[in-house]
Motif scaffolding. Structure first.
Motif, PDB file in Angstrom:
ATOM      1  N   LEU A 150       2.327  -6.209  -3.485  1.00 51.09           N
ATOM      2  CA  LEU A 150       3.513  -6.531  -2.707  1.00 51.09           C
ATOM      3  C   LEU A 150       4.709  -6.370  -3.619  1.00 51.09           C
ATOM      4  N   SER A 188       7.876 -11.026   0.618  1.00 52.70           N
ATOM      5  CA  SER A 188       8.416  -9.895   1.357  1.00 52.70           C
ATOM      6  C   SER A 188       8.020  -8.625   0.643  1.00 52.70           C
ATOM      7  N   SER A 189       7.484  -7.656   1.368  1.00 59.14           N
ATOM      8  CA  SER A 189       6.948  -6.460   0.741  1.00 59.14           C
ATOM      9  C   SER A 189       7.773  -5.225   1.058  1.00 59.14           C
ATOM     10  N   ARG A 190       8.036  -4.384   0.015  1.00 55.93           N
ATOM     11  CA  ARG A 190       8.718  -3.115   0.247  1.00 55.93           C
ATOM     12  C   ARG A 190       8.024  -1.953  -0.426  1.00 55.93           C
ATOM     13  N   TRP A 211       0.614  -1.412   7.749  1.00 54.58           N
ATOM     14  CA  TRP A 211       1.256  -0.631   8.804  1.00 54.58           C
ATOM     15  C   TRP A 211       0.458   0.636   9.072  1.00 54.58           C
ATOM     16  N   GLU A 240       7.698   3.883   5.153  1.00 51.71           N
ATOM     17  CA  GLU A 240       8.681   2.802   5.126  1.00 51.71           C
ATOM     18  C   GLU A 240       9.954   3.204   5.867  1.00 51.71           C
ATOM     19  N   GLU A 250      10.307  -5.625  11.725  1.00 50.00           N
ATOM     20  CA  GLU A 250       9.805  -6.532  10.691  1.00 50.00           C
ATOM     21  C   GLU A 250       8.687  -7.404  11.252  1.00 50.00           C
ATOM     22  N   THR A 287       4.357 -13.876   4.695  1.00 50.13           N
ATOM     23  CA  THR A 287       4.449 -12.470   4.290  1.00 50.13           C
ATOM     24  C   THR A 287       5.330 -11.736   5.274  1.00 50.13           C
ATOM     25  N   GLU A 320       6.952  -7.757   6.099  1.00 49.70           N
ATOM     26  CA  GLU A 320       7.049  -6.337   5.786  1.00 49.70           C
ATOM     27  C   GLU A 320       7.867  -5.654   6.870  1.00 49.70           C
TER      28      GLU A 320
END
Length: 391
Positions: free
Chosen positions: A8, A25-27, A49, A55, A121, A132, A134
């Motif tokens: 993450l 929070s994941s990017r 996803w 992304e 989101e 969490t 994303e």
């Protein structure tokens, strides 16, 4: 303080009165999580996803399928999908997802998205308080895509050149060729370039795997170039790249890199636009089907719209020196014939519009005595292209 590496990107701590509640929070792919107390046992949900997979996603039309899998070692308390609008992420709507299984739930929704920029989101909260989040960013419409094409994109180049071999005769020009091409790509077209020299089989595959882990954006491009020995096996009916440590008389071909493996691995790299070029003997055997159609042409009004069209479809194109034959390495210090013509194409800047497309490169290559092969592979979409945009 105990530190744990997880897949993450960003961790922020909230609720100081509740030591069991953490927010993630994941990017991207990696982060380091620091816990102030080693006795904390907070578990986080994992969000995968499926669609949109990238992304950042660009669409010409305003409908999108939203699919994701949420899993957790601890029971899930809630899953919420937020739809936000514009760069300020103004909340438009939210939807609570029904939890089918306390440890695994699917998010599945087909919806219309507005012209411009939309943020999707997913927030997953476990019973233990782990949060969490994303997101996915979706740009819709020609204006939104055009802005991304002109400003929010990157071109990558990965070039392999092998002069020195453990069991094969050495070559004189591959290293010089890839270094010269790399220089043009970096200085003339702004590519982020990496050159790998005299690589063994494992080094080649490891580097390709590394590029498969980059977080590409929709209009990012990846150019991959190989220069060195190649071989064709009549029994297997397949061509091979020869690595530095490939054996000379390897009947099983286990020390070589098969075209099938290269084709599959490169096709699976999560970059929408990939162009593969190989200056090796028997390079034309990379794909048994030679593409006969030229890239689709568009009558467009400006460069931005032109690039939007060119980069709106998934690209998997290849260009190889020769076909089912040996090709010249050239005179030392003078480039191979294939590399020489490739460099001439790059130095042309693509003409007045300063946009070099594959058909223009192909025109330079058709001058060669040994006609190169040009075509498509894998999940290529008809009408797609790869562009070199001169500075």
């Amino acid at each position: 303080m105990k530190k744990i590496n997880i897949i993450l990107l960003l961790l922020s701590f909230c609720g100081l009165n509740n030591v069991d509640g953490q927010i993630v929070s994941s990017r991207s792919n990696e982060i380091e999580v620091a816990f102030p107390d080693t006795t904390i046992n907070t578990s986080y949900a994992q969000i995968e996803w499926i669609s949109p997979r990238l992304e950042y996603t660009n669409l010409e039309e305003g409908r999108i399928e939203i699919k994701a899998e949420v899993t957790s070692e601890r029971p899930l308390k809630s899953i919420i999908l937020y739809i936000k609008r514009g760069p300020k992420k103004t909340l438009l709507a939210s939807r609570t997802v029904y939890i089918e299984d306390f440890n695994k739930t699917s998010v599945d929704l087909d919806m219309k998205v507005f012209e411009g920029e939309t943020w999707l989101e997913i927030e997953a909260i476990t019973m233990s308080g782990g949060v969490t989040r994303e997101f996915r960013n979706v740009k819709v419409g020609m204006d939104a895509i055009g802005n991304a094409v002109m400003a929010d994109r990157k071109d990558y180049a990965l070039l392999f050149g092998i002069n020195k071999y453990d069991h094969w005769s050495d070559l004189v020009n591959p290293v010089y060729d890839v270094q010269s091409i790399a220089k043009e790509l970096e200085e003339r077209y702004g590519f982020q370039v990496e050159v790998v020299l005299d690589a063994e089989q494992n080094e080649v595959m490891t580097k390709l795997r590394e590029y498969a882990q980059i977080n590409y954006k929709p209009q990012d491009q990846l150019f991959i170039f190989f220069a060195g020995h190649g071989q064709y096996d009549d029994v297997f009916g397949e061509g091979f790249l020869v690595a530095k440590n490939s054996l000379r008389n390897d009947v099983s071909k286990n020390s070589y890199i098969s075209h099938n493996r290269i084709r599959s691995n490169i096709n699976n790299i999560p970059c929408e636009h990939i162009f593969l070029s190989m200056d090796v003997c028997f390079g034309g055997t990379f794909d048994p089907m030679l593409a006969s159609s030229r890239s689709a042409a568009y009558e467009l009004t400006n460069d931005r719209e032109y690039l939007v069209r060119k980069l709106s479809k998934k690209t998997r194109k290849y260009l190889t020196s020769g076909s089912k034959e040996y090709v010249s390495d050239g005179v030392a210090g003078a480039h191979s014939p294939f590399a020489k013509n490739m460099l001439e194409a790059l130095k042309s800047n693509g003409g007045e519009d300063r946009i070099l497309i594959l058909d223009e490169i192909k025109a330079y290559m058709e001058r060669l005595k040994s006609t190169p092969r040009f075509g498509a592979f894998g999940s290529d979409v008809n009408g797609s292209d790869f562009v070199f945009i001169a500075r």
